[in-house]
Design an enzyme around this catalytic site. Structure first.
Site, mmCIF file in Angstrom:
data_model
loop_
_atom_site.group_PDB
_atom_site.id
_atom_site.type_symbol
_atom_site.label_atom_id
_atom_site.label_comp_id
_atom_site.label_asym_id
_atom_site.label_seq_id
_atom_site.Cartn_x
_atom_site.Cartn_y
_atom_site.Cartn_z
ATOM 1 C CG HIS A 82 -1.859 1.136 1.296
ATOM 2 N ND1 HIS A 82 -3.140 1.085 0.804
ATOM 3 C CD2 HIS A 82 -1.711 2.399 1.803
ATOM 4 C CE1 HIS A 82 -3.742 2.246 1.007
ATOM 5 N NE2 HIS A 82 -2.893 3.055 1.614
ATOM 6 C CD GLU A 83 1.514 3.684 3.661
ATOM 7 O OE1 GLU A 83 1.804 4.752 3.073
ATOM 8 O OE2 GLU A 83 0.441 3.528 4.272
ATOM 9 C CG HIS A 130 0.255 6.228 -0.713
ATOM 10 N ND1 HIS A 130 -0.819 6.684 -1.430
ATOM 11 C CD2 HIS A 130 -0.265 5.583 0.372
ATOM 12 C CE1 HIS A 130 -1.950 6.342 -0.809
ATOM 13 N NE2 HIS A 130 -1.634 5.664 0.276
#
Length: 455
Positions: A22-23, A26
């Protein structure tokens, strides 16, 4: 203790992998958009390990609390920014770049799920054909016309090769309307179309209540009544039974299957039953003393401390496997991910309006248990667990709740409409609302976890 340790380790690995995915979404999109990333952290709290790569200004961190992570970008709202670096600040980026960075985390979770399902469908998903067992009289299934040994082949137009897919489709159908269309194949090969009429969807969506609430059960072929392992302290050994003995009759009643034997024993706690067994081709009379065991509801039931001997080919006709070549597997992976995304959203929406029980919410305790079970079951079950949790993480992060990625998307959508960013006061109020909502959800989830654990 071993199971507990496995569950904890599997939970940490699962959360670590999915948070990193997920990170990283980003992070990599921010870097691609020319935004300066100050820190990439897996976990919260005190840093356990920190490093920097040569020529890279980003600090990489593994922190103590493995329940999340974050990417910290250069931003004037969080500190002073040197004039030369202002073009690298997140808050100075045009709207489309900020949209892309925020959406990248959830999208990477969904891409991970597709890749996990792709691997799963190429390896092969073992399953059991959805053959219906005993139908409870007066139930929804009985009214629909189900009979024992019907094979469920389709629910609301979607094929159901295994019980897993049948359960998913039935759950979706119960949520979406008062009538669920089911196609079944009889043992004689005749196809029939049936309709399950649903009056109370919420009761059927209570955890573990779907099949029983519909009046359906899973069919199991008769198992020969042959004794397998025997407990040292059980009444079977004390009565002279041995592994390999075949039970012929109990109290004058002929025994044709292990299931029948279990029913006869359960209703006879503490009794001594005249039993006939077959051993080495000879019939031998035995005085079988039935032990007493207390069930979860407090009722006494009979047992003898013996397990069944499962034939090597038992259940072969029920086995099903979903395995495809890479191209077809990828299509099924995309389709399964999209279907699970919609199911997650649909279930969340129906929880809000009361059609789905809140008891379906799971928290960290339940997730850790499932992580442990799946990790001990093999690579495919653990990959399936990761895919499901990754989808949940991606979809729930897109909900328009402040503090989540979807909350930022909501702010940017408002900015697009009004032509200027939302005020700092609005963001602060939104954060408080978001915290309250997330705490409420966490309370319900942990309450459900503890209820299931204690029961």
């Amino acid at each position: 203790m071993t199971s507990f340790i496995v569950s904890v380790l599997a939970f940490i690995v699962a959360i670590g992998v999915l948070v990193t995915v997920h990170e990283f979404g980003h992070f990599i999109v921010a870097r691609a958009m020319g935004i300066k990333v100050l820190r990439f952290s897996v976990g919260f709290g005190k840093p356990l390990y920190t490093w920097k790569r040569r020529g890279d200004s980003t600090e990489y961190v593994i922190a103590a609390l493995p329940l999340g992570g974050y990417v910290k970008m250069l931003d004037e709202r969080e500190g002073d920014v040197a004039p030369a670096e202002l073009p690298l600040a997140f808050n100075r980026q045009p709207l489309h770049k900020r949209f892309a960075v925020v959406l990248a985390g959830p999208i990477f979770n969904l891409v991970f799920a597709v890749l996990a399902y792709w691997a799963i469908f190429m390896i092969g998903i073992p399953g059991i054909k959805p053959v219906v067992g005993e139908i409870r009289g007066g139930s929804i299934a009985a009214a629909a016309g189900f009979v024992s040994q019907d094979l469920i082949v389709d629910v609301n137009g979607e094929p159901t090769p295994t019980w897993e897919t049948a359960m998913l489709r039935l759950f979706e159908g119960v949520m979406r309307g008062n009538a669920v269309g089911v196609k079944v194949l009889t043992p004689a090969g005749q196809q029939r179309s049936l309709t399950l009429n649903i009056a109370d969807p919420r009761a059927l969506t209570e955890p573990g209540k779907l099949l029983d609430g519909l009046g359906l059960s899973q069919w199991t072929p008769d198992i020969p009544p042959v004794i397998g392992q025997i407990a040292d302290d059980g009444s079977a050994r004390a009565s002279g039974l041995k592994s390999g003995d075949r039970v012929v009759s109990v109290a004058g009643a002929q025994v044709d299957s292990w299931q029948q034997l279990v029913k006869l024993l359960q209703v006879s706690p503490g009794k001594t039953l005249d039993t006939v067994i077959e051993r080495d081709g000879r019939s031998i009379p035995v005085r079988l003393k039935v032990g007493v065991q207390r069930a979860q509801d407090g009722k006494e039931i009979g047992h003898i401390g013996a397990a069944v001997r499962i034939p090597p080919d038992f259940g072969a006709r029920l086995r099903a496997e979903q395995r495809y070549n890479p191209a077809v597997a990828l299509w099924h992976a995309v389709k399964r991910t999209a279907g699970m995304c919609w199911l997650t959203l649909d279930a969340a929406g129906n929880m809000v309006i009361g059609n789905v029980s809140w008891h379906n919410l799971s928290g960290p305790i339940d997730i850790a248990q499932y992580a442990g079970y799946s990790a001990q079951s093999g690579v495919v079950p653990f990959l399936m667990f990761l895919a499901i949790v990754s989808i949940s993480l991606g979809v729930l992060n897109l909900l328009p709740i402040p503090l989540l990625d979807g909350g930022h998307v909501l702010y940017y959508a408002l900015e697009l409409v009004k032509g200027s960013p939302v005020s700092q006061r609005t963001e602060i109020v939104g954060q408080r609302v978001g915290i309250a909502l997330l705490l409420m959800l966490m309370f319900f989830a942990v309450y459900n976890d503890l209820s299931r654990l204690l029961s």
